[in-house]
Design a protein around this motif. Sequence first.
Motif, PDB file in Angstrom:
ATOM      1  N   GLN A  55     -49.386  21.778  11.642  1.00 34.72           N
ATOM      2  CA  GLN A  55     -49.027  20.561  12.361  1.00 34.72           C
ATOM      3  C   GLN A  55     -49.450  20.655  13.831  1.00 34.72           C
ATOM      4  O   GLN A  55     -49.979  19.689  14.388  1.00 34.72           O
ATOM      5  CB  GLN A  55     -47.523  20.315  12.276  1.00 34.72           C
ATOM      6  N   GLU A  56     -49.240  21.807  14.444  1.00 35.49           N
ATOM      7  CA  GLU A  56     -49.649  21.989  15.840  1.00 35.49           C
ATOM      8  C   GLU A  56     -51.166  21.856  15.989  1.00 35.49           C
ATOM      9  O   GLU A  56     -51.655  21.231  16.935  1.00 35.49           O
ATOM     10  CB  GLU A  56     -49.177  23.338  16.361  1.00 35.49           C
ATOM     11  N   ALA A  57     -51.904  22.427  15.053  1.00 31.39           N
ATOM     12  CA  ALA A  57     -53.368  22.322  15.100  1.00 31.39           C
ATOM     13  C   ALA A  57     -53.809  20.873  14.934  1.00 31.39           C
ATOM     14  O   ALA A  57     -54.718  20.397  15.640  1.00 31.39           O
ATOM     15  CB  ALA A  57     -53.992  23.194  14.015  1.00 31.39           C
ATOM     16  N   GLN A  59     -52.032  18.204  15.659  1.00 31.17           N
ATOM     17  CA  GLN A  59     -51.632  17.446  16.852  1.00 31.17           C
ATOM     18  C   GLN A  59     -52.652  17.622  17.974  1.00 31.17           C
ATOM     19  O   GLN A  59     -53.025  16.660  18.649  1.00 31.17           O
ATOM     20  CB  GLN A  59     -50.244  17.894  17.340  1.00 31.17           C
ATOM     21  N   SER A  60     -53.112  18.865  18.169  1.00 32.17           N
ATOM     22  CA  SER A  60     -54.108  19.096  19.219  1.00 32.17           C
ATOM     23  C   SER A  60     -55.438  18.429  18.859  1.00 32.17           C
ATOM     24  O   SER A  60     -56.129  17.885  19.733  1.00 32.17           O
ATOM     25  CB  SER A  60     -54.300  20.590  19.470  1.00 32.17           C
ATOM     26  N   GLN A  61     -55.791  18.451  17.589  1.00 31.31           N
ATOM     27  CA  GLN A  61     -57.022  17.779  17.152  1.00 31.31           C
ATOM     28  C   GLN A  61     -56.897  16.265  17.350  1.00 31.31           C
ATOM     29  O   GLN A  61     -57.861  15.601  17.750  1.00 31.31           O
ATOM     30  CB  GLN A  61     -57.296  18.109  15.692  1.00 31.31           C
ATOM     31  N   LYS A  63     -55.170  14.743  19.656  1.00 30.71           N
ATOM     32  CA  LYS A  63     -55.318  14.456  21.085  1.00 30.71           C
ATOM     33  C   LYS A  63     -56.795  14.360  21.469  1.00 30.71           C
ATOM     34  O   LYS A  63     -57.191  13.506  22.247  1.00 30.71           O
ATOM     35  CB  LYS A  63     -54.635  15.536  21.921  1.00 30.71           C
ATOM     36  N   VAL A  64     -57.603  15.252  20.896  1.00 32.06           N
ATOM     37  CA  VAL A  64     -59.044  15.239  21.191  1.00 32.06           C
ATOM     38  C   VAL A  64     -59.690  13.994  20.607  1.00 32.06           C
ATOM     39  O   VAL A  64     -60.513  13.336  21.252  1.00 32.06           O
ATOM     40  CB  VAL A  64     -59.717  16.516  20.642  1.00 32.06           C
ATOM     41  N   THR A  67     -59.398  10.604  22.545  1.00 36.35           N
ATOM     42  CA  THR A  67     -60.063  10.403  23.834  1.00 36.35           C
ATOM     43  C   THR A  67     -61.264   9.474  23.662  1.00 36.35           C
ATOM     44  O   THR A  67     -61.926   9.460  22.620  1.00 36.35           O
ATOM     45  CB  THR A  67     -60.534  11.746  24.434  1.00 36.35           C
TER      46      THR A  67
END
Length: 98
Positions: A55-57, A59-61, A63-64, A67
């Motif tokens: 889930q953390e991975a 979430q960061s993906q 965000k990218v 953009t």
Amino acid sequence: MKIFMKIFTRKRSKYLLLAGLLIFFLSNSGLRNMVRKYLEYRRLMKHKADLTLEQEALQSQLKVVKTSAYVEREAFKLGLARPGVLVYQFPPPKEEDK
């Protein structure tokens, strides 16, 4: 009494005690059930930790991906461009030119 003492020497008594405990624990279904539940709990906790990392991975993906630079780059790969932007496209090199 002597026969009893011959049967239950120190060495044999340890083995008999061990065998008795083994029989007790193997025949006790409540204990087996508790061990089974504990193993399932550990498996589920590991699975939960793996899902948290995933889930953390993601979430960061995300965000990218959200953009505008990423969206514009991916659109450009598809051949799309903003209105008024001149796009130069060259044919791929021929096999003999490589």
